[in-house]
Motif scaffolding. Structure first.
Motif, PDB file in Angstrom:
ATOM      1  N   TYR A  17     -15.378  -8.766 -51.087  1.00  0.00           N
ATOM      2  CA  TYR A  17     -15.159  -7.600 -50.240  1.00  0.00           C
ATOM      3  C   TYR A  17     -16.467  -6.816 -50.151  1.00  0.00           C
ATOM      4  CZ  TYR A  17     -10.096  -8.231 -50.481  1.00  0.00           C
ATOM      5  OH  TYR A  17      -8.827  -8.722 -50.364  1.00  0.00           O
ATOM      6  N   LEU A  18     -16.792  -6.335 -48.970  1.00  0.00           N
ATOM      7  CA  LEU A  18     -17.974  -5.505 -48.795  1.00  0.00           C
ATOM      8  C   LEU A  18     -17.608  -4.071 -49.156  1.00  0.00           C
ATOM      9  CD1 LEU A  18     -20.908  -5.255 -47.836  1.00  0.00           C
ATOM     10  CD2 LEU A  18     -20.018  -4.842 -45.543  1.00  0.00           C
ATOM     11  N   ALA A  19     -18.385  -3.483 -50.057  1.00  0.00           N
ATOM     12  CA  ALA A  19     -18.169  -2.096 -50.461  1.00  0.00           C
ATOM     13  C   ALA A  19     -19.394  -1.280 -50.088  1.00  0.00           C
ATOM     14  CB  ALA A  19     -17.920  -2.003 -51.963  1.00  0.00           C
ATOM     15  N   THR A  20     -19.166  -0.038 -49.691  1.00  0.00           N
ATOM     16  CA  THR A  20     -20.273   0.870 -49.433  1.00  0.00           C
ATOM     17  C   THR A  20     -20.129   2.074 -50.362  1.00  0.00           C
ATOM     18  OG1 THR A  20     -19.105   2.054 -47.680  1.00  0.00           O
ATOM     19  CG2 THR A  20     -20.497   0.224 -47.008  1.00  0.00           C
ATOM     20  N   TYR A  21     -21.250   2.469 -50.916  1.00  0.00           N
ATOM     21  CA  TYR A  21     -21.329   3.650 -51.755  1.00  0.00           C
ATOM     22  C   TYR A  21     -22.125   4.694 -50.978  1.00  0.00           C
ATOM     23  CZ  TYR A  21     -19.948   0.809 -55.808  1.00  0.00           C
ATOM     24  OH  TYR A  21     -19.281   0.000 -56.680  1.00  0.00           O
ATOM     25  N   SER A  22     -21.598   5.907 -50.864  1.00  0.00           N
ATOM     26  CA  SER A  22     -22.359   7.002 -50.267  1.00  0.00           C
ATOM     27  C   SER A  22     -23.500   7.343 -51.212  1.00  0.00           C
ATOM     28  CB  SER A  22     -21.464   8.231 -50.089  1.00  0.00           C
ATOM     29  OG  SER A  22     -20.410   7.942 -49.212  1.00  0.00           O
ATOM     30  N   ASP A  23     -24.454   8.120 -50.719  1.00  0.00           N
ATOM     31  CA  ASP A  23     -25.548   8.515 -51.607  1.00  0.00           C
ATOM     32  C   ASP A  23     -25.065   9.480 -52.690  1.00  0.00           C
ATOM     33  OD1 ASP A  23     -25.118  10.580 -49.822  1.00  0.00           O
ATOM     34  OD2 ASP A  23     -27.224  10.942 -49.435  1.00  0.00           O
ATOM     35  N   LYS A  24     -23.838  10.016 -52.530  1.00  0.00           N
ATOM     36  CA  LYS A  24     -23.226  10.867 -53.549  1.00  0.00           C
ATOM     37  C   LYS A  24     -21.780  10.411 -53.760  1.00  0.00           C
ATOM     38  CE  LYS A  24     -22.298  15.657 -54.785  1.00  0.00           C
ATOM     39  NZ  LYS A  24     -22.403  17.058 -54.345  1.00  0.00           N
ATOM     40  N   VAL A  25     -21.432  10.132 -55.011  1.00  0.00           N
ATOM     41  CA  VAL A  25     -20.074   9.718 -55.376  1.00  0.00           C
ATOM     42  C   VAL A  25     -19.555  10.756 -56.365  1.00  0.00           C
ATOM     43  CG1 VAL A  25     -18.663   7.932 -56.482  1.00  0.00           C
ATOM     44  CG2 VAL A  25     -20.622   7.276 -55.055  1.00  0.00           C
ATOM     45  N   THR A  26     -18.334  11.237 -56.143  1.00  0.00           N
ATOM     46  CA  THR A  26     -17.756  12.243 -57.029  1.00  0.00           C
ATOM     47  C   THR A  26     -16.371  11.812 -57.487  1.00  0.00           C
ATOM     48  OG1 THR A  26     -16.780  13.486 -55.200  1.00  0.00           O
ATOM     49  CG2 THR A  26     -18.999  14.137 -55.909  1.00  0.00           C
ATOM     50  N   GLY A  27     -15.902  12.428 -58.553  1.00  0.00           N
ATOM     51  CA  GLY A  27     -14.568  12.146 -59.059  1.00  0.00           C
ATOM     52  C   GLY A  27     -14.336  12.820 -60.390  1.00  0.00           C
ATOM     53  N   ARG A  28     -13.274  12.391 -61.069  1.00  0.00           N
ATOM     54  CA  ARG A  28     -12.921  12.888 -62.400  1.00  0.00           C
ATOM     55  C   ARG A  28     -12.645  11.678 -63.282  1.00  0.00           C
ATOM     56  NH1 ARG A  28      -8.830  17.247 -62.046  1.00  0.00           N
ATOM     57  NH2 ARG A  28     -10.714  18.490 -61.831  1.00  0.00           N
ATOM     58  N   ILE A  29     -13.345  11.626 -64.423  1.00  0.00           N
ATOM     59  CA  ILE A  29     -13.195  10.485 -65.315  1.00  0.00           C
ATOM     60  C   ILE A  29     -12.608  10.917 -66.656  1.00  0.00           C
ATOM     61  CG2 ILE A  29     -15.568  10.634 -66.213  1.00  0.00           C
ATOM     62  CD1 ILE A  29     -15.561   7.512 -66.207  1.00  0.00           C
TER      63      ILE A  29
END
Length: 151
Positions: free
Chosen positions: A78-90
């Motif tokens: 699968y082709l995935a793209t990451y933005s230049d900024k990734v955010t979340g809660r870990i």
């Protein structure tokens, strides 16, 4: 003549013997180390991590890359793209409120909203839909397509 031949051979072989035979491998970033401390493999992130910030109390994080990034994810390519900024809660075994990673499947782009660690598997959440893959498929970080690894 024998001494000069020996000396020339010696001078040629010394630099060759001092070269590192193994290729230069970029050490994992702080963000990759943070992933493993929460029970995730480093291959969830590309190699191109520029910076990483985390609130140790809430688990909120912000990941900066050296630009947008495309990666072909194993095992189904699968082709995935990451933005230049990734955010979340870990937290341990869970990444929630994820923003900045999209995957192309079934001729459409989908945002990955969360990832859970479940035994030897990773469960990817795309809204209410989930997909499970073996964690071992993500043991290595990949370079962004079209970019070379920096050493």
């Amino acid at each position: 003549m024998k001494i000069s031949l020996f000396l020339v051979s010696f001078l040629v072989l010394i630099p060759l013997s001092q070269q590192d035979p193994s290729p230069k491998v970029k050490p994992p970033s702080r963000a990759h180390a943070e992933l493993t401390s929460h029970g995730f493999p480093i291959g969830l992130l590309p190699l191109s991590v520029k910076d990483y910030f985390i609130n140790k109390t809430s688990g909120d994080f912000s990941l900066l890359l050296h630009g947008t990034c495309k990666i072909t994810l194993p095992p189904d390519n699968y082709l995935a793209t990451y933005s230049d900024k990734v955010t979340g809660r870990i937290t341990h075994g869970q990444i929630a409120e994820l923003r900045g990673i999209r995957v192309r499947a079934f001729y459409q782009w989908w945002s990955i909203t969360g990832i859970r660690s479940s035994g030897d598997n990773l469960v990817f959440e795309v809204g209410v839909v989930t997909a499970k893959y073996p964690s071992k498929n993500f043991d290595e970080s990949l370079d962004c397509e079209g970019q070379r690894a920096s050493s």
